[in-house]
Design a protein around this motif. Sequence first.
Motif, mmCIF file in Angstrom:
data_model
loop_
_atom_site.group_PDB
_atom_site.id
_atom_site.type_symbol
_atom_site.label_atom_id
_atom_site.label_comp_id
_atom_site.label_asym_id
_atom_site.label_seq_id
_atom_site.Cartn_x
_atom_site.Cartn_y
_atom_site.Cartn_z
ATOM 1 N N ILE A 67 50.610 47.427 58.862
ATOM 2 C CA ILE A 67 51.074 46.381 57.958
ATOM 3 C C ILE A 67 49.317 46.266 57.731
ATOM 4 O O ILE A 67 49.847 44.970 57.072
ATOM 5 N N LYS A 68 49.121 45.981 58.781
ATOM 6 C CA LYS A 68 48.548 44.290 59.289
ATOM 7 C C LYS A 68 47.259 45.125 58.860
ATOM 8 O O LYS A 68 46.813 44.660 57.743
ATOM 9 N N SER A 69 46.851 47.162 58.629
ATOM 10 C CA SER A 69 45.973 47.446 58.198
ATOM 11 C C SER A 69 45.825 46.940 56.514
ATOM 12 O O SER A 69 45.277 46.349 55.716
ATOM 13 N N LYS A 70 47.675 46.569 55.653
ATOM 14 C CA LYS A 70 47.554 47.079 54.080
ATOM 15 C C LYS A 70 47.335 44.847 54.230
ATOM 16 O O LYS A 70 46.382 44.335 52.864
ATOM 17 N N GLU A 71 47.543 44.104 55.134
ATOM 18 C CA GLU A 71 47.395 43.029 54.607
ATOM 19 C C GLU A 71 46.006 42.593 54.504
ATOM 20 O O GLU A 71 45.236 41.421 53.663
ATOM 21 N N ALA A 72 45.064 43.048 55.885
ATOM 22 C CA ALA A 72 43.855 43.106 56.110
ATOM 23 C C ALA A 72 43.030 43.413 54.767
ATOM 24 O O ALA A 72 41.949 42.628 54.124
ATOM 25 N N GLU A 92 44.409 43.724 51.173
ATOM 26 C CA GLU A 92 44.607 42.429 50.360
ATOM 27 C C GLU A 92 44.020 41.517 50.447
ATOM 28 O O GLU A 92 44.145 41.173 49.124
ATOM 29 N N ASN A 93 44.436 40.531 51.308
ATOM 30 C CA ASN A 93 43.249 39.568 51.796
ATOM 31 C C ASN A 93 42.282 39.391 51.250
ATOM 32 O O ASN A 93 41.477 39.030 50.710
ATOM 33 N N ALA A 141 37.577 43.701 55.640
ATOM 34 C CA ALA A 141 38.642 43.783 55.846
ATOM 35 C C ALA A 141 39.051 44.968 57.425
ATOM 36 O O ALA A 141 39.281 44.799 58.609
ATOM 37 N N ILE A 165 49.512 44.677 45.133
ATOM 38 C CA ILE A 165 49.745 42.490 44.939
ATOM 39 C C ILE A 165 50.481 41.748 44.196
ATOM 40 O O ILE A 165 50.970 41.088 44.260
ATOM 41 N N ASP A 192 54.540 43.167 44.201
ATOM 42 C CA ASP A 192 54.891 42.215 45.261
ATOM 43 C C ASP A 192 54.656 40.917 45.175
ATOM 44 O O ASP A 192 55.693 40.280 45.480
ATOM 45 N N LYS A 243 52.756 31.232 46.678
ATOM 46 C CA LYS A 243 51.379 31.693 47.125
ATOM 47 C C LYS A 243 50.947 31.451 46.182
ATOM 48 O O LYS A 243 49.695 32.378 45.006
#
Length: 184
Positions: A8-13, A15-16, A39, A60, A63, A101
């Motif tokens: 989850i944290k890897s995907k958030e990083a 995408e951000n 990331a 992205i 979601d 968002k």
Amino acid sequence: MKTDLRIIKSKEAIENAFLSLVEVNGYKAVSLTDIAKKARVNRNTIYLHYGSKEGIVEQIIVDAITPVLKDFDGTAFAKARNNRRKIEQMYEAIFNMFSDKIELYRVLLTDEQLLGFLMNELKKLRKNLLKVFKPTVKNELGVDFLLNGAFAILSNYTVYARGTAEESIKVLTDFTMLNLRKLI
């Protein structure tokens, strides 16, 4: 089955990092190496979760748009055509999601390549709405008119920060009430 917190944290990083790089450099100029560096993940992690840069965009957008599409139910929308408050409530739910968002939507709506991905999702919405109405040229044009009008008002609010959410919802509701009655 619960998803690993590291995933989850890897995907958030990822995408951000992707969104911030696109905002600064534009979609075309962003590479997977750039995303991985920003990331702080290995490029293979990006391939594992997304497959490609396009995969990141698609995830992205899915979601971001899925909750909007869920609340934009064509059948409920068609049934509400004479109920101003119900239509207003649908738009309020959509605007609340946009507000949560807004930076994401601003990036999606201002980069030409990302806008193309977003337009593909709108085509799906169009297709779902057309299932609800009788298949006539008038209804197809009406749905296109409604979607384009809604898209313009949401873009105006999101990209150009013109007006308040309340003003935009009122304009969108007025616009819809005027035109939705002509469908079906």
